[in-house]
Design a protein around this motif. Structure first.
Motif, mmCIF file in Angstrom:
data_model
loop_
_atom_site.group_PDB
_atom_site.id
_atom_site.type_symbol
_atom_site.label_atom_id
_atom_site.label_comp_id
_atom_site.label_asym_id
_atom_site.label_seq_id
_atom_site.Cartn_x
_atom_site.Cartn_y
_atom_site.Cartn_z
ATOM 1 N N ILE A 127 0.801 -1.232 0.000
ATOM 2 C CA ILE A 127 0.000 0.000 0.000
ATOM 3 C C ILE A 127 0.836 1.285 0.000
ATOM 4 C CG2 ILE A 127 -2.068 -1.060 1.030
ATOM 5 C CD1 ILE A 127 -1.225 0.199 3.738
ATOM 6 N N GLU A 130 3.350 5.700 3.268
ATOM 7 C CA GLU A 130 4.290 6.216 4.270
ATOM 8 C C GLU A 130 4.181 5.471 5.597
ATOM 9 O OE1 GLU A 130 3.906 8.277 1.113
ATOM 10 O OE2 GLU A 130 2.378 8.966 2.503
ATOM 11 N N ASN A 187 -0.789 -1.270 -5.720
ATOM 12 C CA ASN A 187 -0.717 0.163 -5.514
ATOM 13 C C ASN A 187 0.362 0.751 -6.406
ATOM 14 O OD1 ASN A 187 -1.641 2.336 -3.389
ATOM 15 N ND2 ASN A 187 0.554 2.667 -3.743
ATOM 16 N N GLU A 188 -0.020 1.612 -7.310
ATOM 17 C CA GLU A 188 0.958 2.274 -8.186
ATOM 18 C C GLU A 188 2.004 1.264 -8.669
ATOM 19 O OE1 GLU A 188 2.425 5.720 -6.071
ATOM 20 O OE2 GLU A 188 0.645 6.832 -6.648
ATOM 21 N N ASN A 217 -4.779 1.906 -8.983
ATOM 22 C CA ASN A 217 -4.337 3.297 -8.966
ATOM 23 C C ASN A 217 -2.951 3.421 -9.595
ATOM 24 O OD1 ASN A 217 -3.407 1.813 -6.657
ATOM 25 N ND2 ASN A 217 -2.809 3.713 -5.656
ATOM 26 N N ASP A 240 -3.217 8.194 -9.975
ATOM 27 C CA ASP A 240 -2.862 8.964 -8.785
ATOM 28 C C ASP A 240 -2.184 10.232 -9.262
ATOM 29 O OD1 ASP A 240 -3.743 6.781 -7.426
ATOM 30 O OD2 ASP A 240 -1.828 6.276 -6.490
ATOM 31 N N TYR A 242 -0.417 13.949 -7.739
ATOM 32 C CA TYR A 242 -0.031 14.867 -6.661
ATOM 33 C C TYR A 242 0.609 16.102 -7.299
ATOM 34 C CZ TYR A 242 -1.084 11.091 -3.490
ATOM 35 O OH TYR A 242 -1.756 10.113 -2.790
ATOM 36 N N PHE A 246 5.431 17.842 -2.696
ATOM 37 C CA PHE A 246 5.415 17.714 -1.234
ATOM 38 C C PHE A 246 6.317 18.718 -0.538
ATOM 39 C CE2 PHE A 246 4.475 13.534 -3.064
ATOM 40 C CZ PHE A 246 3.217 13.339 -2.520
ATOM 41 N N GLU A 275 -6.168 8.467 -6.523
ATOM 42 C CA GLU A 275 -5.636 9.236 -5.397
ATOM 43 C C GLU A 275 -5.382 10.612 -5.941
ATOM 44 O OE1 GLU A 275 -2.047 7.766 -3.545
ATOM 45 O OE2 GLU A 275 -2.900 5.749 -3.413
ATOM 46 N N ILE A 281 2.695 14.977 2.549
ATOM 47 C CA ILE A 281 3.592 14.587 3.634
ATOM 48 C C ILE A 281 4.568 15.729 3.852
ATOM 49 C CG2 ILE A 281 3.491 12.080 3.625
ATOM 50 C CD1 ILE A 281 5.724 12.062 1.551
ATOM 51 N N TYR A 319 -6.735 12.013 -1.277
ATOM 52 C CA TYR A 319 -5.722 11.465 -0.382
ATOM 53 C C TYR A 319 -4.984 12.625 0.289
ATOM 54 C CZ TYR A 319 -2.071 8.244 1.186
ATOM 55 O OH TYR A 319 -1.231 7.468 1.953
ATOM 56 N N TYR A 340 0.672 12.080 11.016
ATOM 57 C CA TYR A 340 0.329 11.937 9.594
ATOM 58 C C TYR A 340 -0.859 12.852 9.332
ATOM 59 C CZ TYR A 340 0.215 9.402 5.098
ATOM 60 O OH TYR A 340 0.292 9.040 3.764
ATOM 61 N N TYR A 342 -1.038 15.345 7.519
ATOM 62 C CA TYR A 342 -1.072 15.426 6.053
ATOM 63 C C TYR A 342 -1.584 16.772 5.550
ATOM 64 C CZ TYR A 342 -0.491 12.797 1.727
ATOM 65 O OH TYR A 342 -0.011 12.328 0.532
ATOM 66 N N TRP A 763 8.510 0.981 -2.798
ATOM 67 C CA TRP A 763 7.922 1.712 -3.924
ATOM 68 C C TRP A 763 8.510 1.245 -5.250
ATOM 69 C CZ3 TRP A 763 8.341 5.606 -7.741
ATOM 70 C CH2 TRP A 763 7.118 6.217 -8.071
HETATM 71 C C1 GAL Z 1 1.114 7.680 -3.466
HETATM 72 C C2 GAL Z 1 0.854 6.360 -2.755
HETATM 73 C C3 GAL Z 1 0.246 6.599 -1.390
HETATM 74 C C4 GAL Z 1 1.047 7.640 -0.652
HETATM 75 C C5 GAL Z 1 1.117 8.905 -1.472
HETATM 76 C C6 GAL Z 1 1.930 10.006 -0.856
HETATM 77 O O1 GAL Z 1 2.045 7.522 -4.454
HETATM 78 O O2 GAL Z 1 0.010 5.534 -3.509
HETATM 79 O O3 GAL Z 1 0.226 5.403 -0.673
HETATM 80 O O4 GAL Z 1 2.302 7.142 -0.436
HETATM 81 O O5 GAL Z 1 1.731 8.629 -2.675
HETATM 82 O O6 GAL Z 1 1.472 10.363 0.361
#
Ligand code: GAL
Length: 942
Positions: A127, A130, A187-188, A217, A240, A242, A246, A275, A281, A319, A340, A342, A763
């Motif tokens: 999963i 973190e 997961n990814e 994902n 996913d 982001y 971060f 996600e 983080i 997420y 966490y 976040y 990862w």
């Molecule tokens: C994604 C991952 C999540 C978490 C997130 C960063 O890549 O699927 O589990 O690690 O990044 O918080």
């Protein structure tokens, strides 16, 4: 599997006629059919907007509070939750699994069922998240074979996990009357991929009775389209993303990692933002408030709205929506520390933030306006000013149009006002729009809003309900901006402006309202050939004060209170379960004459708006005890007790081989969590000069070394032995042997305390990263060739209540010093403070106001110049690690459930210097105080 997918799609397209947002499955009980097509998931043929928030039960060791979080998530308009399941949290050793107490995921899924929240079940096996090992149990490090592949060793291990978990998930599926609507494999899974493994995960799920769509994902913002077709493909591939990255130090950053989910991965499946970044983080110790800023409301407006319109996605997972606490040994130490939080919409102490308000504004819209569940890309009206970008989608059945307006330059900050030349289903209009800086709006045209016809509006729709044959709608815009709304009528309606300044005119069937968004204007429209409409025109702030809740008499609206958890219509009474953080008005729009809140009658009067208005008291003050009367106990550094295990292995399943033999990796001896003591004995020559140690602890970890009871010093542990570039010498410390300490022919005893800050993730799916050892990696004594015979003492197998990740291998932990109950041996005054481990303990009583939800934390206020670290035990629960001088965390959230009326607070303090282990001023702090309806009068919706 492919056949099944086709059957589901077919079923869906036959059944889907009128698009409506499906009522959560559990509301009606019984079995339901889940299907999907290119637009959305469907339940019994009704389209679903899956607007879900990510929540990790394992980061909140208090099952009663799971309900609190799930209620908060639902109250913001989410229709679902995304749930990872953490293998290592349930399995202390091979073959041993525990799903009781804080690990009772059956209870968690039952709660989601009761609350009518759809669940995307995400059982891994990997999963990331973190968390230690990325969710792998640390015993997997001792299993031969590459993890995240179809290697037989790994397969046997995950078959165990899924063998326990899949049946639990299966019985909570929508198809069996529960609320699990999708099942996420892996997961990814993007590097070192193995299609046979992906196929096996899906086969095992199907064999266990999982019949809802299987999803995945994909990592990296949709750049990868793995598992969309070919061997190992899933039914609904998601992405996913982001985009804000971060780096919370730069909260003004704007999309350094891309501009959102715009890509369709499969023609026959909905677009799924699996996600989507809803926090970050704290990689660089900026503090989570900065992460909340980085991912705050303006980011949410621009990126989330852009996703919906650019791609037509109808499945979302945010997420994190509540991050929680990586208590015990849950953190994956290289990326995170205990908290966490976040920077998510609901803070670690369960408080609602401005981000929650933005989720609510968007969530209510996404889940009210049903035509959004089926849209195709459409030609957008052209803005007169090219600095404004417009994007459009339309529902092919209803014709309803959705137009996104934002800055053409994603990072643009100008205040732009322009006009859209917009051909709507009800005619061609010149629509004024404004985009001021980092903002985006989704405008709606041609929409049957309850019994009304919305031709178009430059304000955004929050939500609407129909109460006793009258539509009640809330539209909103930024404070101070102009807004216009056009509604269609057969003949001129009667317009009464009840509140605020709203101009109105009627021409050719169009009722046009013009206003400036400020406060909350109210307009009552009657006649004109339609049922009455109460239209409220608010700002971002006043719109966010509304709550929409479903009842058996249909959805109702409430304005006021800091949270409305649930609403029930019982005869002519509305029963709310609501919280207040201050005294406030409460106004309800519901088909009733009376109101109770938290079971108590609230006097109300009828308003000109037809609503009921009353007032609610705020919370009482909280008084917290000071933490005094500390008692003390020193941990023996373990020079001569018995009960240690011989450490003499010469081989390891880890691809990382030790620098010296024997293999001293803690996991090889079954010690997977927390600190580990080592003792090495050898016959001295007297010529020893230096002891050289390599230890791997994970980031921020340390180790301490003694020789014949003399403290030699400490060093930071390494994070990994084999990385880029290869590091053969991780966590190296060289300690001079004091002159005269050892004499020829006599036995020498080396004692080392090594922290284990948690395990690396996987990862990269290469087995090298997650099988990085913890503990001693190599020891050499310069000036001696004598063999060292080693012993190890670490964590005991498990703590049945608190689980395998609570307790490490300190002497005091093995002896139960962290547990409540006196146990004797505690001194009123501290002894001499020497380097090593000393224990502190006090008790305190809480006398919190009844019927309140008070969130408490523990705060450390020492100056940062002293070098020590503290394991914080509350009633035996390890609620985190405070690192004085390293930080960044000073405040530790202590959840109710772990906290009780009478509490024992115990610290295990590790200090590296003499006289430095006294953890300065420590106090309890209030992190939230609400008069709450949480426990009141609860009636689950099923
Ligand atoms: C994604 C991952 C999540 C978490 C997130 C960063 O890549 O699927 O589990 O690690 O990044 O918080």
């Amino acid at each position: 599997m492919r056949l099944l997918a086709v059957a589901l799609v077919l079923l869906g397209s036959l059944a889907a006629t009128t698009p409506v947002v499906a009522a959560p499955a559990a509301e009606t009980g019984g079995r339901h059919e889940v299907s999907y097509d290119r637009y959305s998931l469907m339940v019994d043929g009704e389209r679903v907007m899956l607007w879900s928030g990510e929540f990790h039960y394992f980061r909140l060791p208090s099952p009663e509070l799971w309900r609190d979080i799930l209620e908060k998530i639902r109250a913001a308009g989410f229709t679902g939750v995304s749930l990872y399941f953490h293998w290592g949290y349930h399995s202390p050793s091979p073959g041993v699994y525990d799903f009781t107490g804080v690990r009772d995921v059956d209870r968690l899924l039952r709660m989601a069922d009761e609350l009518g929240l759809y669940v995307v079940a995400r059982p891994g096996p990997y999963i990331n998240a973190e968390t230690s090992g990325g969710g792998f149990p640390a015993w997997l490090k001792t299993v031969e074979g590459r993890a995240r592949s179809s290697d037989p060793g790994y397969r046997a291990a995950y078959t165990e996990w899924l063998g326990h978990l899949n049946p639990i998930i299966a019985r909570h599926q929508v198809s069996r009357g529960g609320s699990v609507i999708a099942y996420n494999v892996e997961n990814e899974y993007a590097v070192n991929v193995d299609a046979a493994y992906m196929e096996d995960l899906q086969r095992q799920a199907r064999d266990a009775g999982i019949d809802v769509p299987i999803v995945h994902n994909n990592c990296c913002g949709g750049n990868l389209a793995n598992w969309s077709s070919g061997k190992g493909a899933v039914q609904i591939p998601g992405v996913d993303d982001y985009p804000q990255s971060f780096d919370c130090h730069n909260p003004d950053a704007w999309g350094p990692w891309g501009d959102g989910v715009t890509r369709r991965l499969r023609d026959d499946a909905p677009v799924y933002a699996a996600e989507y970044q809803a926090g970050a983080i704290d990689l660089n110790n900026a503090g989570y408030d900065k992460c909340r800023e980085l991912t705050g409301p303006s980011y949410m407006k621009v990126f989330y709205k852009n996703n919906a319109i650019a791609s037509g996605a109808t499945m979302f997972g945010y997420y994190m929506t509540f991050g929680g606490t990586s208590w015990g040994w849950l953190p994956q130490p290289n990326d995170v520390y205990t908290s966490y939080d976040y920077g998510s919409a609901i803070t670690e102490s369960r408080q609602l933030t401005a981000k929650y308000d933005e989720f609510k504004r968007q969530g209510y819209f996404m889940t009210t306006v049903a035509p959004l569940t089926k849209t195709d890309a459409a030609t957008a009206p052209v803005p007169a000013d090219p600095a404004v970008l417009a994007r459009a989608r339309a529902n092919p059945d209803t014709g309803t149009q959705f137009v996104l307006v934002r800055q053409a330059d994603l990072a643009g900050a100008a205040d732009l006002s322009t006009t859209l030349d917009w051909t709507t289903p009800d005619g061609r209009y010149q629509v004024p729009v404004r985009v001021n800086g980092r903002d985006a709006k989704i405008l709606v045209a041609g929409y049957d809003l309850g019994g009304q016809r919305l031709a178009w509006s430059s304000s955004e729709v929050l939500t609407h309900v129909t109460v006793s044959g009258r539509d009640v709608a809330v539209l909103y815009g930024r404070d101070g901006e102009q807004g216009s709304t056009v509604l269609r009528y057969d003949s001129a309606p009667t317009v009464q402006v009840l509140d605020g300044e709203v101009r109105h005119s009627y021409e050719d069937g169009d009722l046009r309202l013009d206003y400036r968004h400020t406060g909350l204007a109210r307009v009552l429209v009657t006649g004109g050939g339609r049922q009455p409409l109460l239209l409220m025109l608010g700002t971002d702030e006043t719109a966010a004060r509304f709550w929409r809740q479903d009842t058996s008499a249909g959805p109702v609206l409430v304005r006021g209170a800091s949270l409305v958890r649930s609403a029930e219509v019982r005869g002519d009474r509305l029963a709310l379960r609501a919280d207040t953080d201050r005294a406030s008005d409460v106004e309800v729009f519901a088909p009733v004459r009376h109101l109770t809140v938290g079971g108590r009658p609230v006097p109300v009067r009828r308003t000109p708006s037809g609503s009921l208005l009353g007032s609610l008291p705020g919370p009482e003050q909280v008084r917290l005890p000071a933490l005094t009367n500390w008692r003390h106990r020193a941990e023996p550094p373990g020079f001569d007790e018995s009960g240690w295990t011989t450490a003499d292995k010469t081989t390891t399943a880890s691809p990382i081989k030790p620098k010296t033999l024997p293999v001293l990796y803690a996991d090889e001896y079954g010690h997977h969590n927390g600190n580990v003591w080592y003792r090495g004995r050898f016959t001295a020559t007297g010529a020893e000069k230096t002891v050289s140690v390599n230890a791997i602890t994970g980031r921020r970890g340390i180790y301490l070394v003694w020789l014949n009871g003399r403290y030699l010093g400490s060093a930071p542990g390494g994070t990994q032995a084999d990385s880029e570039p290869v590091n053969p010498d991780p966590g190296r410390g060289d300690f001079a042997v004091p002159e005269g300490l050892l004499s020829a022919g006599q036995q020498a005893t080396l004692t080392v305390l090594v922290e284990n800050m948690g395990h690396n993730d996987d990862w990269t799916a290469d087995d090298v990263r997650h099988k990085q050892p913890r503990g001693l990696f190599g020891v050499a004594v310069e000036g001696s060739t004598a063999p060292i015979s080693w012993q190890i003492r670490g964590s005991l197998p498990t703590d049945g209540e608190r689980g395998p990740m609570n307790t490490g291998g300190l002497y005091g932990e093995r002896a139960g010093w962290h547990l409540p109950g006196d146990g004797g041996g505690w001194q009123n005054t501290p002894g001499e403070l020497t380097p090593g481990v000393s224990w502190y303990r006090t008790t305190f009583r809480l006398d919190l106001p009844r019927g309140h939800d008070v969130s408490l934390g523990l705060r450390f206020d020492d100056t940062t110049d002293r070098d020590y670290r503290v394991l914080v035990f509350v009633n035996g629960w390890n609620m985190g690690q405070y690192l004085n001088g390293v930080g960044p965390q000073r405040e530790f959230v202590l959840p109710a459930g772990v906290l009780r009326d009478h509490n024992t607070l115990t610290f295990a303090v590790i200090s590296t210097e003499a006289a430095q282990g006294d953890p300065g001023p420590v106090s309890l702090v209030t992190l939230g105080n609400h008069r709450t309806g949480a426990g009141a009068d609860r009636e689950p919706r099923r």
